[in-house]
Write an enzyme that holds these catalytic residues in place. Structure first.
Site, PDB file in Angstrom:
ATOM      1  N   GLU B  48       0.824  -1.222   0.000  1.00  0.00           N
ATOM      2  CA  GLU B  48       0.000   0.000   0.000  1.00  0.00           C
ATOM      3  C   GLU B  48       0.853   1.265   0.000  1.00  0.00           C
ATOM      4  O   GLU B  48       0.436   2.311  -0.487  1.00  0.00           O
ATOM      5  CB  GLU B  48      -0.967   0.014   1.172  1.00  0.00           C
ATOM      6  CG  GLU B  48      -2.110  -0.989   1.048  1.00  0.00           C
ATOM      7  CD  GLU B  48      -1.742  -2.390   1.482  1.00  0.00           C
ATOM      8  OE1 GLU B  48      -0.575  -2.625   1.850  1.00  0.00           O
ATOM      9  OE2 GLU B  48      -2.620  -3.282   1.450  1.00  0.00           O
ATOM     10  N   PHE B 110     -10.878  -7.824  13.902  1.00  0.00           N
ATOM     11  CA  PHE B 110      -9.817  -8.250  12.991  1.00  0.00           C
ATOM     12  C   PHE B 110      -9.560  -7.164  11.943  1.00  0.00           C
ATOM     13  O   PHE B 110     -10.489  -6.653  11.329  1.00  0.00           O
ATOM     14  CB  PHE B 110     -10.223  -9.570  12.310  1.00  0.00           C
ATOM     15  CG  PHE B 110      -9.216 -10.053  11.309  1.00  0.00           C
ATOM     16  CD1 PHE B 110      -7.938 -10.429  11.705  1.00  0.00           C
ATOM     17  CD2 PHE B 110      -9.530 -10.113   9.965  1.00  0.00           C
ATOM     18  CE1 PHE B 110      -6.997 -10.866  10.781  1.00  0.00           C
ATOM     19  CE2 PHE B 110      -8.597 -10.551   9.032  1.00  0.00           C
ATOM     20  CZ  PHE B 110      -7.326 -10.918   9.442  1.00  0.00           C
ATOM     21  N   GLN B 111      -8.321  -6.831  11.757  1.00  0.00           N
ATOM     22  CA  GLN B 111      -7.878  -5.808  10.803  1.00  0.00           C
ATOM     23  C   GLN B 111      -8.558  -4.459  11.044  1.00  0.00           C
ATOM     24  O   GLN B 111      -8.918  -3.755  10.102  1.00  0.00           O
ATOM     25  CB  GLN B 111      -8.072  -6.277   9.361  1.00  0.00           C
ATOM     26  CG  GLN B 111      -7.160  -7.471   9.025  1.00  0.00           C
ATOM     27  CD  GLN B 111      -6.960  -7.713   7.550  1.00  0.00           C
ATOM     28  OE1 GLN B 111      -7.862  -7.471   6.757  1.00  0.00           O
ATOM     29  NE2 GLN B 111      -5.779  -8.186   7.174  1.00  0.00           N
ATOM     30  N   LYS B 160     -17.496  -1.232   6.360  1.00  0.00           N
ATOM     31  CA  LYS B 160     -18.062  -2.212   5.439  1.00  0.00           C
ATOM     32  C   LYS B 160     -19.587  -2.129   5.360  1.00  0.00           C
ATOM     33  O   LYS B 160     -20.180  -2.251   4.280  1.00  0.00           O
ATOM     34  CB  LYS B 160     -17.639  -3.616   5.911  1.00  0.00           C
ATOM     35  CG  LYS B 160     -17.732  -4.663   4.863  1.00  0.00           C
ATOM     36  CD  LYS B 160     -16.987  -5.925   5.273  1.00  0.00           C
ATOM     37  CE  LYS B 160     -17.163  -6.981   4.193  1.00  0.00           C
ATOM     38  NZ  LYS B 160     -16.280  -8.121   4.358  1.00  0.00           N
ATOM     39  N   MET B 468      24.245   9.161   1.559  1.00  0.00           N
ATOM     40  CA  MET B 468      24.185  10.491   2.171  1.00  0.00           C
ATOM     41  C   MET B 468      24.540  10.417   3.660  1.00  0.00           C
ATOM     42  O   MET B 468      25.231  11.292   4.187  1.00  0.00           O
ATOM     43  CB  MET B 468      22.796  11.105   1.969  1.00  0.00           C
ATOM     44  CG  MET B 468      22.689  12.559   2.394  1.00  0.00           C
ATOM     45  SD  MET B 468      23.837  13.613   1.497  1.00  0.00           S
ATOM     46  CE  MET B 468      22.792  14.238   0.183  1.00  0.00           C
TER      47      MET B 468
END
Lengths: 161, 573
Positions: B48, B110-111, B160, B468
């Site tokens: 993502e 969940f999630q 949802k 760097m």
């Protein structure tokens, strides 16, 4: 320098967290915080006291103005404004000091709202300095507990604020 | 009646979305089910973070709002770096995340993650949609907020059950938010003050930032500079806002800016900032920044004014309209003396490196990319030394042709951003200039380029270091290269590499490219650079070119952190 910041916001979930997060995310402590709907129920007023120098608070004010849910920000510091705070103070008492505590309370136009044989609970409304002063005077009696609301404020100007 | 998902699809169509970057998951299955038949190009990222950077790169290259989509919980939290990156650089994008059903919010389902809480400090605005009736309005608002005022990322979290619920609420034609009215027109008095200050200044300097590109004001910047003979320096994100091939261009200023730009900033008597935000990488020591100058600042964001440097003439509003209003009031002029001084600095202090070196110098590779693409490619970078060399040794003449993570400095940004940029600009060669450290941060997205035949060219300047940081360790930490050596050999004792004998550099980028289905090429000597790059640029598909460059090349000039712009280290000598 302590700043009194008054913010009109949309009365929606998450807005208070957004405002508070913006200030705390920059490392500043919010000393007092109040929020409630105004006469327009879609608008809430958040009143905060925040310590910090003028330059920093100017930046915080600008950043607050950037938040999409913020309608208006006022930094009342340096302006004429009315501020009030309410405190509930539970003072330890014995037979000897009960009347002196009640006398002191009446001098401050405070009200005894609960009586217990070992304590008195006093409600006081006023400017923060006045409440600090009262607390100092009753401290010798033994303060059991204090709950303060923090400052709410409105400017003294004629118009809306 | 429409379901929440149907409202979302209609809202995206109405907002002009053509491409969506993202990944599916449990909380967005209903959305994906509808996307199966919806008229969007869907780009399946592999992480993502990659999806958000793709949307970001797409927005920067196209000037449109980027759009990405992720599921709840880990999908959503993986977008945080991408959102923070877009937020710091004021990039318009809308990120849609799924959320567990409303009754389960707060139950550690969940999630589940409180993504609106998590992303509050790194988005311009975000929404948790609690009621499907609000959804059509929120989608329209999100795109409006992302693209207007100071642009930025907006997140919409849709539970949802809200996706499945039905509503008769229409998608609004116009957006009106009581508390959100960005100032667009500059105050006429301030514009007049600015014009007067420019007309009176003997040594004025334009300091142009990413805001001039976001505000599509490159033509106005050029018109102002040319009318009044004003030299122009740009920030990293301002590269391309003014042609660097122009006689008035001083190139980039700041920590790794040109000597000329930094001297001019120090000696100017009027500094006009156009959509730049006085970043600490630009100003160096604030108290010694432009010490002889009055400072004017044109910006759409009032909070950018006097944030770090006190401003004498603030003009708040849209850069393009302010410059248009300003132009007629500015006198024509040449400013011969000031320009001669600048020409002298330019001749004496160009960007330079050891051009006679027999080693493969990273700067040489960039110069070859410039020469082969005739300066017309879209250059995307990761973050590090290569980023600064890409800024110094390629000359940008058009806006939206230099795409880089400025404010957040996100390693791993370039590769996915290049995919987004290439999708937005199929007509251009898009080159991701990368270091070997950054390349390892989001390399998995090469698969996306291969699958969709997005022909990006990834040029890895492999110096075996997190370069760097190594440079800082060399200059300021007595060459103690703690945890910056990427090859196993010569690692510090504390890093406990067990198999040093015969250790090779890991990974083998050519084979890694091939494993992902891309063409992999390696350059080990200067003589191979031109031919290999030519092959890469003419290949019809994504290519990884690994260039084994001089390991300890440094970026110069360098203003040490907290020093004044005149205190530049120009070489190790």
């Amino acid at each position: 320098m302590k700043h009194v910041i008054s913010v009109l916001v949309e009365n929606k979930p998450g807005v208070l967290a957004r405002v508070v997060g913006l200030i705390s995310g920059r490392g500043y402590n919010i000393e007092t915080l109040n929020v409630a709907p105004t006469h327009d129920l879609t608008v809430s007023r958040i009143t905060m006291t925040v310590p910090g120098d003028d330059r920093v608070l100017e930046q915080v004010t600008k950043q607050l103005n950037k938040l999409v849910d913020v309608i208006k920000v006022y930094d009342l510091t340096g302006e004429k404004f009315i501020d009030r705070e309410l405190a509930l103070i539970k003072v330890q008492i014995s037979g000897r000091n009960r009347s002196s505590v009640m006398e002191l309370a009446s001098l401050f136009k405070a009200e005894v709202v609960h009586v217990h044989h070992k304590s008195l609970t006093i409600q006081i409304v006023g400017g923060s300095d006045e409440i600090d002063n009262f607390l100092e005077l009753v401290r010798a009696n033994g303060i059991v507990d204090v709950s303060r609301t923090g400052v709410i404020a409105l400017g003294r100007t004629e118009g809306k604020e | 009646m429409r379901t929440g998902v149907e409202c979302l699809i209609d809202g995206l169509k109405k907002a002009g979305v053509k491409t969506i970057f993202g990944l599916p998951g449990g909380s967005v299955l209903d959305i994906f089910n509808k996307l199966y038949h919806a008229p969007f190009e869907f780009i399946l990222a592999r992480h993502e973070q990659g999806a958000t950077h793709m949307a970001d790169g797409y927005a920067r290259a196209s000037g449109k709002v980027g759009c990405c989509l992720a599921t709840s919980g880990p999908g959503a939290t993986n977008t945080v770096t991408g959102l923070a990156n877009a937020n710091m650089d004021s990039i318009p994008l809308v990120c849609i995340t799924g959320q567990v059903p409303t009754p389960m919010i707060g139950n550690d389902a969940f999630q589940e993650a409180d993504i609106t809480g998590i992303t509050r400090p790194v988005t311009k605005h975000n929404y948790l949609v609690r009621n499907v009736d609000e959804l059509p309005r929120i989608i329209a608002e999100a795109f409006h907020i992302a693209a207007t005022g100071r642009p930025g990322p907006v997140l919409i979290d849709i539970p949802k059950d809200v996706q499945r619920a039905s509503t008769s609420a229409p998608t609004p034609d116009a957006v009106d938010i009581r508390s959100y009215h960005p100032t667009t027109d500059g105050h006429p008095k301030q514009i007049a003050r600015l014009a007067e200050a420019i007309n009176k200044a003997a040594r004025p300097l334009l300091y142009v930032g990413g805001g001039a590109i976001a505000g599509n004001a490159a033509a106005e910047v050029a018109a102002l500079a040319h009318k009044s003979g004003l030299p122009v320096t740009t920030t990293l994100l301002g590269l391309g806002a003014f042609p660097e091939t122009d006689a008035l261009a001083l190139r980039m200023l700041g920590m790794h800016g040109s000597v000329t730009a930094n001297y001019a900033t120090h000696h100017c008597d009027l500094l006009v900032s156009i959509g730049a935000r006085f970043d600490d990488r630009v100003t160096g020591k604030i108290s010694e920044f432009a010490p002889k100058a009055r400072i004017a600042h044109i910006d759409i964001d009032p909070s950018a004014i006097s944030k770090s440097v006190p401003v004498d003439i603030p003009v708040v509003g849209d850069v393009k309209s302010i410059l248009r209003a300003l132009l007629p009031h500015v006198d024509s002029g040449e400013r011969k003396e000031w320009r001669e001084q600048i020409m002298a600095w330019k001749e004496k202090h160009p960007f330079s490196y050891d051009r006679d070196s027999k080693k493969l110098m990273p700067q040489y590779v960039i110069e070859q990319i410039y020469s082969l693409t005739k300066g017309e490619a879209v250059i995307v970078t990761e973050v590090g030394q290569h980023q600064m060399w890409a800024a110094q040794y390629y000359k940008y003449t058009q806006p939206r042709t230099f795409i880089s993570s400025g404010g957040l400095g996100t390693m791993g940004f370039g590769l996915p951003a290049a995919i987004g940029a290439q999708i937005a600009r199929p007509d251009k060669i898009v080159v991701d200039i990368s270091g070997d450290g950054s390349a390892q941060m989001n390399f998995q997205e090469v698969v996306v380029a291969v699958e969709h035949n997005v022909p990006i060219k990834i040029v890895i300047l492999n110096n075996g270091y997190l370069g760097m940081v190594r440079q800082w360790q060399e200059l300021f930490y007595k060459k103690e290269y703690s945890a910056t050596r990427l090859g196993q050999a010569e690692r510090g004792k504390n890093e406990n590499i067990k198999t040093k004998k015969g250790a090779k550099y890991l990974p083998d980028f050519v084979r890694l490219a091939e494993a992902h289905g891309a063409l992999g090429l390696r350059v080990e000597a200067r003589a191979q650079v031109e031919a290999t790059l030519k092959k890469a640029f003419t290949h019809d598909g994504p290519v990884v070119v690994e260039c084994m460059v001089e390991p300890e090349a440094n970026v110069y000039p360098m203003v040490p952190a907290g020093a004044s712009l005149t205190e530049m280290i120009q070489s190790m000598a």
